[in-house]
Design an enzyme around this catalytic site. Sequence first.
Site, mmCIF file in Angstrom:
data_model
loop_
_atom_site.group_PDB
_atom_site.id
_atom_site.type_symbol
_atom_site.label_atom_id
_atom_site.label_comp_id
_atom_site.label_asym_id
_atom_site.label_seq_id
_atom_site.Cartn_x
_atom_site.Cartn_y
_atom_site.Cartn_z
ATOM 1 N N GLN A 159 0.802 -1.275 0.144
ATOM 2 C CA GLN A 159 0.122 0.094 0.002
ATOM 3 C C GLN A 159 0.984 1.428 -0.067
ATOM 4 O OE1 GLN A 159 -3.176 0.320 -0.544
ATOM 5 N NE2 GLN A 159 -3.767 -1.982 -0.148
ATOM 6 N N SER A 180 3.463 -4.406 -5.158
ATOM 7 C CA SER A 180 2.431 -5.094 -5.899
ATOM 8 C C SER A 180 2.119 -3.951 -7.360
ATOM 9 C CB SER A 180 1.039 -5.368 -5.412
ATOM 10 O OG SER A 180 0.005 -5.781 -6.426
ATOM 11 N N THR A 219 8.464 -19.217 -17.016
ATOM 12 C CA THR A 219 8.754 -18.156 -17.747
ATOM 13 C C THR A 219 8.059 -16.832 -17.317
ATOM 14 O OG1 THR A 219 9.082 -19.806 -19.473
ATOM 15 C CG2 THR A 219 8.507 -17.270 -20.164
ATOM 16 N N CYS A 253 -17.112 -10.952 4.456
ATOM 17 C CA CYS A 253 -18.286 -11.856 4.492
ATOM 18 C C CYS A 253 -17.906 -13.165 3.918
ATOM 19 C CB CYS A 253 -19.425 -11.173 3.622
ATOM 20 S SG CYS A 253 -20.897 -11.992 3.497
HETATM 21 C C1 LIG Z 1 -1.235 -4.719 2.014
HETATM 22 C C2 LIG Z 1 -1.444 -5.806 1.090
HETATM 23 N N1 LIG Z 1 -0.739 -6.975 0.856
HETATM 24 C C3 LIG Z 1 -0.714 -7.660 -0.228
HETATM 25 C C4 LIG Z 1 -1.707 -7.468 -0.852
HETATM 26 C C5 LIG Z 1 -1.901 -8.597 -2.011
HETATM 27 O O1 LIG Z 1 -1.446 -8.061 -3.250
HETATM 28 P P1 LIG Z 1 -1.924 -8.793 -4.410
HETATM 29 O O2 LIG Z 1 -3.355 -8.484 -4.738
HETATM 30 O O3 LIG Z 1 -1.017 -8.169 -5.730
HETATM 31 O O4 LIG Z 1 -1.563 -10.363 -4.468
HETATM 32 C C6 LIG Z 1 -2.745 -6.465 -0.817
HETATM 33 C C7 LIG Z 1 -3.638 -6.322 -1.857
HETATM 34 O O5 LIG Z 1 -4.990 -5.765 -1.546
HETATM 35 C C8 LIG Z 1 -2.379 -5.561 0.113
HETATM 36 O O6 LIG Z 1 -3.193 -4.521 0.264
#
Ligand SMILES: Cc1ncc(COP(=O)(O)O)c(C=O)c1O
Length: 389
Positions: free
Chosen positions: A178, A198, A236, A328
Amino acid sequence: MQIYLDYSATAPTRSEAIAAMQGVFTQQWGNPSSLHEWGQRTATVMEQARMQVASLMNAPDPESIIFTSGGTEADNLAIMGVAHLYAKPQHIIISNVEHSAVAEPVRLLELWGWQVTRLRVDAKGRVDPQDLKVALQDNTVLVSVIYGQSEVGTLQPIEEFGKIARSAGVLFHTDAVQVAGRLPIDVKNLPVDLLSISSHKIYGPQGAGALYVRPGVELVPLLSGGGQEKRLRSGTQAVPILAGFGIAAELAAQELLTETQRLMKLRDRLFSQLSDIPGLLPTGDCTHRLPHHVSFCLEYADGEKLSGKTLVRQMNLAGIGISAGAACHSGKLSPSPILLAMGYPENAALGAIRMTLGRETTEADVDWVAMVFRQVLQRLSPVKLVVSH
Ligand SMILES: Cc1ncc(COP(=O)(O)O)c(C=O)c1O
């Protein structure tokens, strides 16, 4: 009018990334491990993306970037990659507000006999570094604390955690999914050994991520095979996707300072517009906070008629995308474990709400969302608590 305020869930892939991906799909489609011209052209594109991602976190050596399928895989590689180095169960420390991509592999380790310490957080979602000092044991092999909490926006003092872990000779991992692209990350100067990011949270495509692995840190791969990604992630590589991730990382770095300031202003504007609603409590830390993140809980949520989920649905009907903290499972609404960990009562934890802002968000959007949210709440509240503006 449609307004998307769920940028922490995912962000739209930016046009520059789409253009870069299109180019790779059509012109650089070789296997990057092949020695011929087709392969080498693709390998060049991939190494360019590695440099772009490395520079977003100021990693001096692009080789320290291991591409993965996303933040989840990067987190799993960090946790399991360290754990599998040991023949016998050891001790691991995390916080009790980790994303499930860290919390779940650690739960699995616990089932396998590992000792786990989950550090408590205060009412703002912060871990006290003193607690980490106390928790360290002779057999602690990894500390992992989330940098920016996705549900309540709280930033942790990871520099302090890293120092404490390092002085005890223990590896330190942080989930910076984040934070990347929203605040500067400097792994050259931060005492972190492993850091996850990410692509789709920084306007790159979904399905890519990266784990920074400090040179010299050993990990056991989760995927074995052809030995790609320095043997840490066989398979790959998805080069078109990585090219999009790379350009998104480069542009995020370029825009970081101005965009962060802009988002902080919008964030504070949204907070202040909703601050007078009785029973709507801001969650997280207002000082140590992700710049794009607004979160609340509804004190008088009851789960049946009024919960975070109800509000998300009603806002959706009004063309606004926000999210609830509460998950949920099999039809049963459960309170947000993050808010419970922060000491909120169960009903308030059923009323978690998150609005996360991004590149497309304007002042007019924020004002509109605040007005609609107020109306929705006014309509749903069991008692007429809400003051109309
Ligand atoms: C703090 C955090 N870690 C890990 C992830 C997971 O990332 P990804 O969706 O790329 O697998 C998220 C996704 O919401 C996230 O907010």
